[in-house]
Enzyme design. Structure first.
Site, PDB file in Angstrom:
ATOM      1  N   LYS A 111       0.809  -1.229   0.000  1.00  0.00           N
ATOM      2  CA  LYS A 111       0.000   0.000   0.000  1.00  0.00           C
ATOM      3  C   LYS A 111       0.833   1.265   0.000  1.00  0.00           C
ATOM      4  O   LYS A 111       0.357   2.318  -0.425  1.00  0.00           O
ATOM      5  CB  LYS A 111      -0.975  -0.011   1.185  1.00  0.00           C
ATOM      6  CG  LYS A 111      -2.026  -1.086   0.997  1.00  0.00           C
ATOM      7  CD  LYS A 111      -3.193  -0.955   1.923  1.00  0.00           C
ATOM      8  CE  LYS A 111      -4.256  -1.979   1.516  1.00  0.00           C
ATOM      9  NZ  LYS A 111      -5.236  -2.243   2.536  1.00  0.00           N
ATOM     10  N   LYS A 192      -5.766 -10.545  -6.003  1.00  0.00           N
ATOM     11  CA  LYS A 192      -6.984 -10.824  -5.228  1.00  0.00           C
ATOM     12  C   LYS A 192      -8.075  -9.792  -5.545  1.00  0.00           C
ATOM     13  O   LYS A 192      -7.776  -8.646  -5.877  1.00  0.00           O
ATOM     14  CB  LYS A 192      -6.673 -10.875  -3.732  1.00  0.00           C
ATOM     15  CG  LYS A 192      -6.335  -9.561  -3.135  1.00  0.00           C
ATOM     16  CD  LYS A 192      -6.264  -9.579  -1.613  1.00  0.00           C
ATOM     17  CE  LYS A 192      -6.031  -8.145  -1.180  1.00  0.00           C
ATOM     18  NZ  LYS A 192      -5.806  -7.866   0.172  1.00  0.00           N
ATOM     19  N   LYS A 195     -11.846  -4.286  -2.612  1.00  0.00           N
ATOM     20  CA  LYS A 195     -12.842  -3.209  -2.618  1.00  0.00           C
ATOM     21  C   LYS A 195     -12.309  -1.944  -3.293  1.00  0.00           C
ATOM     22  O   LYS A 195     -13.026  -0.981  -3.403  1.00  0.00           O
ATOM     23  CB  LYS A 195     -13.155  -2.729  -1.188  1.00  0.00           C
ATOM     24  CG  LYS A 195     -13.477  -3.716  -0.125  1.00  0.00           C
ATOM     25  CD  LYS A 195     -13.992  -2.930   1.109  1.00  0.00           C
ATOM     26  CE  LYS A 195     -14.091  -3.783   2.353  1.00  0.00           C
ATOM     27  NZ  LYS A 195     -12.864  -3.699   3.175  1.00  0.00           N
TER      28      LYS A 195
HETATM   29  P1  TYM Z   1     -10.834  -5.947   5.014  1.00  0.00           P
HETATM   30  O1  TYM Z   1     -11.833  -4.913   5.405  1.00  0.00           O
HETATM   31  O2  TYM Z   1      -9.890  -5.635   3.907  1.00  0.00           O
HETATM   32  O3  TYM Z   1     -11.553  -7.308   4.636  1.00  0.00           O
HETATM   33  C1  TYM Z   1     -12.504  -7.937   5.489  1.00  0.00           C
HETATM   34  C2  TYM Z   1     -12.304  -9.441   5.427  1.00  0.00           C
HETATM   35  O4  TYM Z   1     -12.442  -9.921   4.077  1.00  0.00           O
HETATM   36  C3  TYM Z   1     -11.341 -10.744   3.747  1.00  0.00           C
HETATM   37  N1  TYM Z   1     -11.053 -10.604   2.292  1.00  0.00           N
HETATM   38  C4  TYM Z   1     -10.975 -11.617   1.432  1.00  0.00           C
HETATM   39  N2  TYM Z   1     -11.120 -12.954   1.582  1.00  0.00           N
HETATM   40  C5  TYM Z   1     -10.997 -13.724   0.484  1.00  0.00           C
HETATM   41  N3  TYM Z   1     -10.728 -13.243  -0.763  1.00  0.00           N
HETATM   42  C6  TYM Z   1     -10.564 -11.912  -0.968  1.00  0.00           C
HETATM   43  N4  TYM Z   1     -10.318 -11.448  -2.181  1.00  0.00           N
HETATM   44  C7  TYM Z   1     -10.688 -11.042   0.161  1.00  0.00           C
HETATM   45  N5  TYM Z   1     -10.601  -9.689   0.313  1.00  0.00           N
HETATM   46  C8  TYM Z   1     -10.821  -9.441   1.630  1.00  0.00           C
HETATM   47  C9  TYM Z   1     -10.186 -10.210   4.599  1.00  0.00           C
HETATM   48  O5  TYM Z   1      -9.177 -11.186   4.760  1.00  0.00           O
HETATM   49  C10 TYM Z   1     -10.902  -9.886   5.893  1.00  0.00           C
HETATM   50  O6  TYM Z   1     -11.026 -11.028   6.714  1.00  0.00           O
HETATM   51  N6  TYM Z   1      -7.278  -5.537   8.542  1.00  0.00           N
HETATM   52  C11 TYM Z   1      -8.594  -6.090   8.239  1.00  0.00           C
HETATM   53  C12 TYM Z   1      -9.689  -5.560   9.142  1.00  0.00           C
HETATM   54  C13 TYM Z   1      -9.446  -5.733  10.606  1.00  0.00           C
HETATM   55  C14 TYM Z   1      -9.519  -6.951  11.328  1.00  0.00           C
HETATM   56  C15 TYM Z   1      -9.259  -6.594  12.687  1.00  0.00           C
HETATM   57  C16 TYM Z   1      -9.780  -8.264  10.974  1.00  0.00           C
HETATM   58  C17 TYM Z   1      -9.147  -4.744  11.488  1.00  0.00           C
HETATM   59  N7  TYM Z   1      -9.060  -5.258  12.732  1.00  0.00           N
HETATM   60  C18 TYM Z   1      -9.239  -7.565  13.680  1.00  0.00           C
HETATM   61  C19 TYM Z   1      -9.747  -9.235  11.992  1.00  0.00           C
HETATM   62  C20 TYM Z   1      -9.484  -8.871  13.319  1.00  0.00           C
HETATM   63  C21 TYM Z   1      -8.948  -5.714   6.812  1.00  0.00           C
HETATM   64  O7  TYM Z   1      -8.404  -4.806   6.247  1.00  0.00           O
HETATM   65  O8  TYM Z   1     -10.007  -6.422   6.312  1.00  0.00           O
END
Ligand code: TYM
Length: 327
Positions: A111, A192, A195
């Site tokens: 990023k 991957k 969003k």
């Molecule tokens: P975020 O908001 O990017 O995504 C939310 C969840 O979706 C999963 N994900 C995917 N899984 C499969 N294939 C994909 N292409 C894909 N894109 C996204 C992510 O792995 C995630 O589980 N840092 C985290 C948010 C967060 C968090 C936490 C998660 C903040 N604090 C504490 C767990 C525990 C994030 O950016 O997720």
């Protein structure tokens, strides 16, 4: 009872990868565990956000989580910034993490590479994520594969803190699904799905019109060969469709691969499975979107419930660290 915690950022429309890699498993964990789910709005601030948009996205994301099946009576559902203990524990964990280990985070490298402005928050992001998890004495964290390294760091920080200051935090485990942990872009199946909105034809949004969902799947990139087979290295496009179909139907992608001989049939089956997965979510979302007050009220209850766990955990950390208690 096992405690499960996970979070999602309100940074853009929820896409199929979020649903198949994480959110569906959150729903399934309800009843099996004490489940705590969080819309992580503070994490969204690592890049500049439009204030009005951030506010509406946060509320809409909470509504979408309910539409997907998060039941606010069975789970604790809340917004990260409503529980100030997250930001405070984050500072403590920033002081537990080393500069070197944060610098090694691949998401930070991806990023920040080539970005005009790299906030300090983007760098310390994983400490806030560890705070989210450790505040709730979390045993298990259901996430997609891209969060594996952040989870490893959360574990390391819990272990290091406990070692330095005495037993304070539960050391969490990542729960990464066997199928759907890395849903790939339909047009560029070696990256991957995300969003971030820079590949609209390769990304399926959970709230997008269903005819558009079917069209995107039918136009997905496959390859020049014609054999349907699950082989992510050699056939990333076809394997991605098999994984998506398998994740929607609960079948093993390799077995699904043996059912089809033509790409067209696989795409039609995949499109139907995704459309039928999204349809009830979209219907339920439309009902919830009509009641923003109701959502705000359930989030207030969720934050109060979250604080019942977060406040004592933070107090324990403060005490063990040697911070003088206020009189
Ligand atoms: P975020 O908001 O990017 O995504 C939310 C969840 O979706 C999963 N994900 C995917 N899984 C499969 N294939 C994909 N292409 C894909 N894109 C996204 C992510 O792995 C995630 O589980 N840092 C985290 C948010 C967060 C968090 C936490 C998660 C903040 N604090 C504490 C767990 C525990 C994030 O950016 O997720």
């Amino acid at each position: 009872m096992t405690r499960v915690f996970s979070g999602i950022k309100p940074t853009g429309p929820v896409q199929l990868g979020n649903l198949l890699g994480a959110l569906r498993h959150w729903v399934a964990d309800q009843g099996e565990a004490d489940t705590v789910f969080c819309v992580v709005d503070l994490h969204a601030l690592t890049v500049p956000q439009d204030p009005a948009e951030l506010r509406s996205r946060t509320l809409e994301l909470a509504q979408l989580l309910v539409a997907i099946g998060i039941d606010p009576d069975r789970s604790t559902l809340f917004v990260q910034s409503h529980v100030p203990e997250h930001a405070e524990l984050s500072w403590i964990l920033e002081c537990t993490a080393s500069f070197g280990e944060l610098r090694r985070m691949t998401q930070f490298k991806d990023k920040s590479d080539g970005a005009d402005f790299v906030s300090a928050g983007l760098f310390t992001y994983p400490a806030l994520m560890a705070a989210d998890i450790l505040l709730y004495d979390t045993d298990r964290v259901p996430v997609g594969d891209d969060q594996r390294q952040h989870l490893e760091l959360s574990r390391d920080l819990a272990i290091r803190f406990n070692h330095r200051y005495g037993d304070t935090f539960v050391v969490p485990e990542a729960a990464i699904p066997k199928v759907g942990a890395r849903v790939m872009d339909l047009q560029q199946p070696t990256r991957k799905m995300s969003k971030s909105e820079d590949s609209p034809q390769g990304t399926i949004l959970v709230l997008e019109p269903l005819d558009s969902v079917a069209k995107k799947i039918k136009r997905a990139v496959t390859d020049n060969d014609t054999e349907v087979r699950f082989d992510p290295e050699a056939k990333p496009g076809v394997s991605n469709l098999l994984s998506i179909l398998g994740a929607c139907t609960g079948e093993d992608p390799a077995t699904v691969g043996e059912t089809y001989t033509r790409y067209g049939d696989l795409k039609a089956a995949c499109a139907e499975a995704v459309v039928e997965t999204l349809r009830p979510i979209q219907d339920r979302f439309a009902e919830l979107a009509a009641d923003p007050e109701g959502t705000a009220a359930l989030l207030a209850k969720g934050a109060a419930k979250a604080r019942e766990v977060a406040v004592p955990t933070l107090a324990r950390a403060r005490h063990n660290l040697g911070l003088l208690a206020p009189h």
